[in-house]
Design a protein around this motif. Structure first.
Motif, mmCIF file in Angstrom:
data_model
loop_
_atom_site.group_PDB
_atom_site.id
_atom_site.type_symbol
_atom_site.label_atom_id
_atom_site.label_comp_id
_atom_site.label_asym_id
_atom_site.label_seq_id
_atom_site.Cartn_x
_atom_site.Cartn_y
_atom_site.Cartn_z
ATOM 1 N N GLU A 120 1.648 -6.889 -6.333
ATOM 2 C CA GLU A 120 0.367 -6.184 -6.295
ATOM 3 C C GLU A 120 0.538 -4.917 -5.438
ATOM 4 O O GLU A 120 1.030 -4.992 -4.304
ATOM 5 C CB GLU A 120 -0.696 -7.094 -5.674
ATOM 6 C CG GLU A 120 -2.111 -6.597 -5.884
ATOM 7 C CD GLU A 120 -3.136 -7.408 -5.093
ATOM 8 O OE1 GLU A 120 -4.209 -6.859 -4.819
ATOM 9 O OE2 GLU A 120 -2.829 -8.568 -4.735
ATOM 10 N N THR A 121 0.154 -3.779 -6.010
ATOM 11 C CA THR A 121 0.275 -2.522 -5.255
ATOM 12 C C THR A 121 -1.014 -1.717 -5.355
ATOM 13 O O THR A 121 -1.807 -1.902 -6.274
ATOM 14 C CB THR A 121 1.433 -1.631 -5.782
ATOM 15 O OG1 THR A 121 1.096 -1.203 -7.092
ATOM 16 C CG2 THR A 121 2.763 -2.330 -5.788
ATOM 17 N N LEU A 164 0.867 -1.184 0.000
ATOM 18 C CA LEU A 164 0.000 0.000 0.000
ATOM 19 C C LEU A 164 0.898 1.227 0.000
ATOM 20 O O LEU A 164 1.761 1.372 0.876
ATOM 21 C CB LEU A 164 -0.900 0.005 1.241
ATOM 22 C CG LEU A 164 -1.729 -1.242 1.522
ATOM 23 C CD1 LEU A 164 -2.575 -1.035 2.775
ATOM 24 C CD2 LEU A 164 -2.627 -1.591 0.337
ATOM 25 N N LYS A 165 0.681 2.095 -1.010
ATOM 26 C CA LYS A 165 1.547 3.290 -1.124
ATOM 27 C C LYS A 165 0.728 4.515 -0.734
ATOM 28 O O LYS A 165 -0.320 4.764 -1.322
ATOM 29 C CB LYS A 165 2.056 3.428 -2.556
ATOM 30 C CG LYS A 165 2.823 2.209 -3.057
ATOM 31 C CD LYS A 165 3.224 2.360 -4.500
ATOM 32 C CE LYS A 165 2.051 2.224 -5.439
ATOM 33 N NZ LYS A 165 2.421 2.269 -6.854
ATOM 34 N N ASN A 173 -2.474 -12.763 4.179
ATOM 35 C CA ASN A 173 -3.692 -12.615 4.988
ATOM 36 C C ASN A 173 -4.111 -11.155 5.185
ATOM 37 O O ASN A 173 -5.048 -10.864 5.935
ATOM 38 C CB ASN A 173 -3.484 -13.272 6.359
ATOM 39 C CG ASN A 173 -3.121 -14.731 6.220
ATOM 40 O OD1 ASN A 173 -3.705 -15.439 5.396
ATOM 41 N ND2 ASN A 173 -2.139 -15.174 6.995
ATOM 42 N N GLY A 174 -3.370 -10.254 4.562
ATOM 43 C CA GLY A 174 -3.717 -8.829 4.688
ATOM 44 C C GLY A 174 -3.186 -8.187 5.952
ATOM 45 O O GLY A 174 -3.562 -7.072 6.293
ATOM 46 N N ASN A 175 -2.280 -8.903 6.638
ATOM 47 C CA ASN A 175 -1.688 -8.319 7.852
ATOM 48 C C ASN A 175 -0.377 -7.606 7.516
ATOM 49 O O ASN A 175 0.430 -8.103 6.721
ATOM 50 C CB ASN A 175 -1.413 -9.426 8.880
ATOM 51 C CG ASN A 175 -2.693 -10.092 9.322
ATOM 52 O OD1 ASN A 175 -3.719 -9.432 9.530
ATOM 53 N ND2 ASN A 175 -2.650 -11.412 9.427
ATOM 54 N N GLU A 176 -0.197 -6.462 8.160
ATOM 55 C CA GLU A 176 1.030 -5.684 7.911
ATOM 56 C C GLU A 176 2.225 -6.415 8.523
ATOM 57 O O GLU A 176 2.191 -6.798 9.691
ATOM 58 C CB GLU A 176 0.880 -4.292 8.542
ATOM 59 C CG GLU A 176 2.116 -3.447 8.387
ATOM 60 C CD GLU A 176 1.993 -2.071 9.036
ATOM 61 O OE1 GLU A 176 0.851 -1.602 9.273
ATOM 62 O OE2 GLU A 176 3.047 -1.476 9.310
ATOM 63 N N PHE A 177 3.279 -6.605 7.736
ATOM 64 C CA PHE A 177 4.494 -7.202 8.308
ATOM 65 C C PHE A 177 5.676 -6.249 8.285
ATOM 66 O O PHE A 177 6.694 -6.481 8.929
ATOM 67 C CB PHE A 177 4.823 -8.550 7.635
ATOM 68 C CG PHE A 177 5.296 -8.438 6.205
ATOM 69 C CD1 PHE A 177 4.388 -8.492 5.158
ATOM 70 C CD2 PHE A 177 6.647 -8.290 5.911
ATOM 71 C CE1 PHE A 177 4.832 -8.391 3.839
ATOM 72 C CE2 PHE A 177 7.087 -8.194 4.610
ATOM 73 C CZ PHE A 177 6.172 -8.240 3.566
ATOM 74 N N LEU A 221 1.844 -5.814 3.134
ATOM 75 C CA LEU A 221 0.866 -6.745 3.719
ATOM 76 C C LEU A 221 1.175 -8.176 3.268
ATOM 77 O O LEU A 221 1.583 -8.394 2.111
ATOM 78 C CB LEU A 221 -0.551 -6.388 3.266
ATOM 79 C CG LEU A 221 -1.044 -4.945 3.505
ATOM 80 C CD1 LEU A 221 -2.456 -4.777 2.958
ATOM 81 C CD2 LEU A 221 -1.010 -4.593 4.988
ATOM 82 N N ASP A 222 0.936 -9.124 4.171
ATOM 83 C CA ASP A 222 1.144 -10.533 3.786
ATOM 84 C C ASP A 222 -0.116 -11.083 3.104
ATOM 85 O O ASP A 222 -1.104 -10.351 2.914
ATOM 86 C CB ASP A 222 1.575 -11.370 4.998
ATOM 87 C CG ASP A 222 0.513 -11.396 6.082
ATOM 88 O OD1 ASP A 222 -0.655 -11.053 5.782
ATOM 89 O OD2 ASP A 222 0.836 -11.763 7.232
#
Lengths: 399, 89
Positions: free
Chosen positions: B32-33, B4-5, B63-67, B60-61
Motif C-alpha cells: 500500500e502506497t 508514504l512517498k 499501527n501507522g508508526n514510522e519504522f 509505516l507499520d
C-alpha cells in the motif's frame, strides 16, 4: 689556508665557465625577436620581462626592433608576418622560432606563455627566422622546429592524429558547460513548466511555449556570458581580477566537491519556498492564458525573469569560464562561437528532457546520480582551473 | 505496511523514482502506497517532517508508526528486498 682559498677560487671560476657551456650544450639557442613601439606601455613591460629572461636563461638570444620611428624595422616586421602567414595587428609583436605572440598582458600570463615556448624550443631547437630574412648566418642550429609536432599532436585510436592545442579550449568549454548544465537548481523551472505543458490539449501551444522558454533561457545566459567576457577582455589584464576569479573558482570547485561528498543519496534540495511558489504561480497563469500571443509574451517574460534570478545557481562557472576564454588571444567571432558552444552544451540536457517529454507526453528527468558525479568531476576541474588562474595562468592560455 | 512517498513535479530524482515505484507496486500487489506533493500537501510534509531534501519515502507499520525512511534515488532491487523483509511489520 691561502692555498685552499686559491683552489676554491679556481674551482668557482672554472664552474662559471663550465655551467653556462654545459647549459648551452644541453639546451639549444632560442631566438626571440621583439618588434615594439616607442611609448607603448605593453611593449615596455615586455622589454623589461625579456631583459630579465635573457639574464636568467643563457640559451636565449633577444633582438629588439623599434617600428614607430624606424620604417625599415616596420618593413622587416611585415616581411616576417608574410613569411609566417600572420596578419600582424599591432605591437608588441614577438617572434620565437616560427611562433608569434601579439600583445603582452603581464609576466604571469603572456610572460609564462613565452617561457613555455622557450622551454619547448630549448629541447628541439628552432631556427631564427628574422635572422634568416636579415641575411644573418645562424650556424649549428636546426633549420626546422621539429619538436613542435611531437609536443602538440597526439595519436588517438579512433580520431587519428589530434592537435592538443587546438582541442584544449573546445574540450574545456564542453566540460565546464556540461557541469553547469547538469545543475539541478536551474533545471527545476523547466521541469515544472513541462508538467504544466503536458496537460495542454493544444499541441501547437504546448511546443511553442516550451520552445520559447528554452530559447529565452539560452538568450539570457548568452547575454550574461557575453557581459562577463567583455568585462574580462576590458579588465582582464589586471592581475587582481584574475586572482579574484581564481579564488571564486577554488570556492566553486570546493562547493561542487562538498555537494558530491555530502549528497550521496542524490536528492533534490528544496530552496527558497516563497520564491519557488511565486515562479510556479507565474508559470501556471501563463500556461492557462487563453490568448496565444499573450501566453507567448508571458512565457518569454517569465523565462527572462526566472533565468536572471536563477543565475546565482551557476556558482560562478560563467565568470570562471569567460575569464579563461579572455586569456586566449582569439578573434571576436571565435570568442562568440565559443560562447555559442557553451550555451549549446549547457542547454543540451534541457533540450533532451523537453523533446522527450513533449513527444512521449511523460515527464522525464536526468538521474541525479549523474549530477552527483558531475559535481565530483566538475569540482576537481574547476578547483584545478582556479589554482592555475592564480599561480600559472600561462598554462590555460590556449589561443 | 504502508509507504508514504513525498516528491515534486520539478524534482529530477522524484521523476526518476515515479516509474520505479510503479513497477514495484505492480510486482508487490500487497503493497500500500500513497503519494504526496511537496508543494500541495504542505500539512503532510510538515506532519512527517520531510525536510529539505526530496524524494523521501516513509515506511509505516500496521499501527501507522514510522519504522524507517529513505531519501534520494534508490535502486529498485534494494527497495524490493527491503519491502519483502518488512512485509509483516
Amino acid at each position: 689556508m691561502k692555498k685552499k682559498l686559491l683552489i676554491l677560487l679556481v674551482v668557482t671560476f672554472a664552474l662559471t665557465l663550465v655551467v653556462p657551456t654545459a647549459f648551452a650544450e644541453q639546451y639549444k639557442t632560442v631566438y626571440l625577436t621583439l618588434f615594439y613601439g616607442d611609448g607603448c606601455p605593453h611593449c615596455h613591460k615586455e622589454i623589461l620581462f625579456l631583459e630579465k629572461l635573457e639574464k636568467e636563461l643563457p640559451n636565449v638570444n633577444v633582438k629588439t626592433f623599434e617600428i614607430y620611428n624606424h620604417p625599415d624595422n616596420a618593413k622587416l616586421m611585415q616581411e616576417v608576418g608574410k613569411k609566417l602567414n600572420q596578419r600582424i595587428s599591432g605591437v608588441p609583436f614577438l617572434v620565437i622560432g616560427d611562433e608569434t605572440l601579439v600583445g603582452y598582458l603581464n609576466d604571469e600570463t603572456t610572460g609564462e606563455k613565452i617561457k613555455q615556448i622557450i622551454k619547448k624550443h630549448s629541447n628541439g631547437g628552432c631556427y631564427d627566422i628574422v635572422g634568416q630574412i636579415m641575411g644573418l648566418e645562424v650556424n649549428g642550429e636546426s633549420t626546422e622546429c621539429e619538436d613542435k609536432k611531437e609536443i602538440e599532436n597526439i595519436e588517438l585510436p579512433i580520431f587519428g592524429e589530434i592537435n592538443i592545442k587546438n582541442w584544449s579550449l573546445p574540450i574545456l568549454t564542453i566540460l565546464i558547460a556540461a557541469v553547469d548544465g547538469f545543475n539541478p537548481c536551474a533545471m527545476w523551472v523547466l521541469l515544472f513548466l513541462i508538467s504544466l505543458l503536458i496537460g495542454i490539449e493544444d499541441k501547437k501551444k504546448m511546443w511553442t511555449l516550451g520552445s520559447a522558454f528554452i530559447v529565452t533561457s539560452a538568450l539570457v545566459y548568452f547575454l550574461f556570458l557575453s557581459a562577463w567576457l567583455n568585462l574580462f577582455l576590458f579588465l582582464g589584464f589586471i592581475s587582481i581580477i584574475r586572482i579574484i576569479v581564481g579564488l571564486v573558482a577554488i570556492g566553486s570547485g570546493g562547493y561542487h566537491i562538498k555537494e558530491w561528498w555530502f549528497n550521496r543519496n542524490a536528492t533534490c534540495r528544496v530552496t527558497n519556498g516563497e520564491r519557488r511558489q511565486k515562479i510556479m504561480n507565474s508559470l501556471r497563469r501563463v500556461t492557462e492564458q487563453r490568448v496565444f500571443w499573450l501566453a507567448l509574451l508571458g512565457i518569454i517574460g517569465v523565462a527572462f525573469a526566472v533565468n536572471l534570478i536563477e543565475l546565482v545557481c551557476s556558482a560562478g562557472l560563467p565568470a570562471i569560464y569567460t575569464q579563461i576564454l579572455s586569456l586566449s588571444d582569439l578573434s571576436p567571432v571565435v570568442y562568440y562561437l565559443y560562447l555559442f558552444l557553451y550555451i549549446l552544451i549547457f542547454m543540451l540536457d534541457d533540450l533532451a528532457i523537453f523533446f522527450i517529454a513533449m513527444t512521449t507526453l511523460q515527464a522525464t528527468g536526468i538521474s541525479t546520480k549523474y549530477t552527483h558525479w558531475a559535481n565530483f568531476i566538475g569540482g576537481i576541474i574547476i578547483l584545478v582551473l582556479g589554482i592555475l588562474l592564480i599561480f600559472k595562468p600561462g598554462w590555460i592560455m590556449f589561443g | 505496511m504502508k509507504v508514504l512517498k513525498f516528491g515534486a513535479v520539478w524534482c529530477p530524482g522524484c521523476i526518476i523514482m515515479k516509474p520505479r515505484w510503479e513497477k514495484i507496486e505492480e510486482e508487490l500487489t500487497w503493497l500500500e502506497t500513497e503519494y504526496f506533493d511537496y508543494d500541495q500537501d504542505k500539512d503532510k510534509v510538515e506532519a512527517y517532517n520531510v525536510g529539505k531534501d526530496i524524494p523521501v519515502f516513509i515506511f509505516l507499520d500496521k499501527n501507522g508508526n514510522e519504522f524507517d525512511r529513505m531519501k534520494g534515488e534508490i535502486d529498485k532491487k534494494d527497495l524490493i528486498k527491503f519491502l519483502r523483509k518488512n512485509k509483516d511489520k
